[in-house]
Design an enzyme around this catalytic site. Structure first.
Site, PDB file in Angstrom:
ATOM      1  N   GLY A  61      53.453  38.975  24.493  1.00 17.96           N
ATOM      2  CA  GLY A  61      54.874  39.215  24.692  1.00 17.96           C
ATOM      3  C   GLY A  61      55.597  37.898  24.900  1.00 17.96           C
ATOM      4  N   GLN A  86      62.320  32.270  27.478  1.00 16.18           N
ATOM      5  CA  GLN A  86      61.157  31.378  27.380  1.00 16.18           C
ATOM      6  C   GLN A  86      61.282  30.380  26.233  1.00 16.18           C
ATOM      7  OE1 GLN A  86      58.287  34.878  27.657  1.00 16.18           O
ATOM      8  NE2 GLN A  86      57.143  33.306  28.751  1.00 16.18           N
ATOM      9  N   CYS A  94      51.241  34.483  31.984  1.00 17.56           N
ATOM     10  CA  CYS A  94      52.549  34.249  31.366  1.00 17.56           C
ATOM     11  C   CYS A  94      52.495  32.921  30.618  1.00 17.56           C
ATOM     12  CB  CYS A  94      53.620  34.202  32.456  1.00 17.56           C
ATOM     13  SG  CYS A  94      55.277  33.921  31.819  1.00 17.56           S
ATOM     14  N   LEU A  95      53.068  32.908  29.411  1.00 15.22           N
ATOM     15  CA  LEU A  95      53.046  31.678  28.620  1.00 15.22           C
ATOM     16  C   LEU A  95      53.846  30.563  29.292  1.00 15.22           C
ATOM     17  CD1 LEU A  95      53.428  33.213  25.040  1.00 15.22           C
ATOM     18  CD2 LEU A  95      51.335  32.410  26.157  1.00 15.22           C
ATOM     19  N   HIS A 120      57.048  43.195  32.306  1.00 13.16           N
ATOM     20  CA  HIS A 120      56.933  41.744  32.491  1.00 13.16           C
ATOM     21  C   HIS A 120      58.004  41.017  31.670  1.00 13.16           C
ATOM     22  CE1 HIS A 120      54.285  37.953  32.675  1.00 13.16           C
ATOM     23  NE2 HIS A 120      55.244  37.648  31.822  1.00 13.16           N
ATOM     24  N   GLU A 121      58.146  41.422  30.397  1.00  8.12           N
ATOM     25  CA  GLU A 121      59.099  40.728  29.514  1.00  8.12           C
ATOM     26  C   GLU A 121      60.546  41.037  29.909  1.00  8.12           C
ATOM     27  OE1 GLU A 121      57.892  38.418  27.883  1.00  8.12           O
ATOM     28  OE2 GLU A 121      55.810  39.096  27.941  1.00  8.12           O
ATOM     29  N   HIS A 138      61.775  38.947  32.673  1.00 14.27           N
ATOM     30  CA  HIS A 138      62.200  37.597  32.271  1.00 14.27           C
ATOM     31  C   HIS A 138      63.708  37.532  32.014  1.00 14.27           C
ATOM     32  CE1 HIS A 138      58.721  34.970  31.903  1.00 14.27           C
ATOM     33  NE2 HIS A 138      58.032  35.877  31.230  1.00 14.27           N
TER      34      HIS A 138
HETATM   35 ZN   LIG Z   1      55.995  35.893  30.929  1.00 11.80          ZN
END
Ligand SMILES: [Zn+2]
Length: 182
Positions: free
Chosen positions: A55, A60, A102-103, A144-145, A148
């Site tokens: 995701g 991000q 998380c990236l 989660h996304e 963000h």
């Molecule tokens: Zn994330």
């Protein structure tokens, strides 16, 4: 429709904590953002698959706009989903705990507890209104996304003690990596 997502696109740099954009509240995608979003979606998918991740949210990649991409089986038959202006309209009282990463916090993982089922309303890449009911990994990934888009990171669901431990470890690891790269 798959065509757009299959286009070979260049991946984008992913912002890392503590970049302030990751803490900002994103704005709804409006009619004037359509071209921006359509242009960015293939690159968002490319960035997510390259990372690799399941995701990615617009903040991000430095865009304070409410859209996300997800694909919980990136290595098998891909199932890319682009969600524009996603909104959680129902959540179960049942909770589920799974390990999240998380990236934007590379190498950091923690057990996170969230509603087990969610219903999400969104616009797809063609602008059509859609709803999705998700459980399991997809439910966690969507929450989660969508977090963000409000500047919320998975570590915010932990105690301050655990959160600070992870953020300190991340800062240290990123510092070490920068020193090695020098
Ligand atoms: Zn994330």
């Amino acid at each position: 429709m798959r065509g757009m997502l299959d286009t070979i696109a260049e991946s984008l740099p992913i912002l890392l904590v503590p970049d302030p954009t990751l803490r900002a509240k994103s704005l709804p995608v409006g009619p004037r953002d359509t071209d921006t979003v359509r242009g960015l979606l293939p690159r968002m998918f490319a960035t997510m698959y390259d990372a690799p991740g399941i995701g990615l949210a617009a903040p991000q990649i430095g865009q304070k706009l409410r859209f996300i991409v997800v694909d919980i089986q990136p290595n098998e038959t891909r199932q890319p989903i682009a969600l524009i202006n996603p909104e959680i309209i129902a959540r179960s009282s049942d909770l589920a705990t799974r390990e999240e990463g998380c990236l934007s916090l590379p190498g950091q993982f923690a057990e996170i507890t969230r509603p087990a089922l969610v219903k999400v309303r969104y616009l797809d890449e063609t602008g059509a209104r859609r709803e999705i009911e998700a459980n399991g990994l997809l439910a966690a990934c969507l929450q989660h996304e969508i977090d963000h888009l409000d500047g919320v990171l998975f570590v915010d669901h932990l105690s301050a003690l655990k959160r600070n431990m992870i953020l300190r470890r991340l800062a240290k690891e990123l510092r070490q990596k920068r020193d090695e790269d020098r």
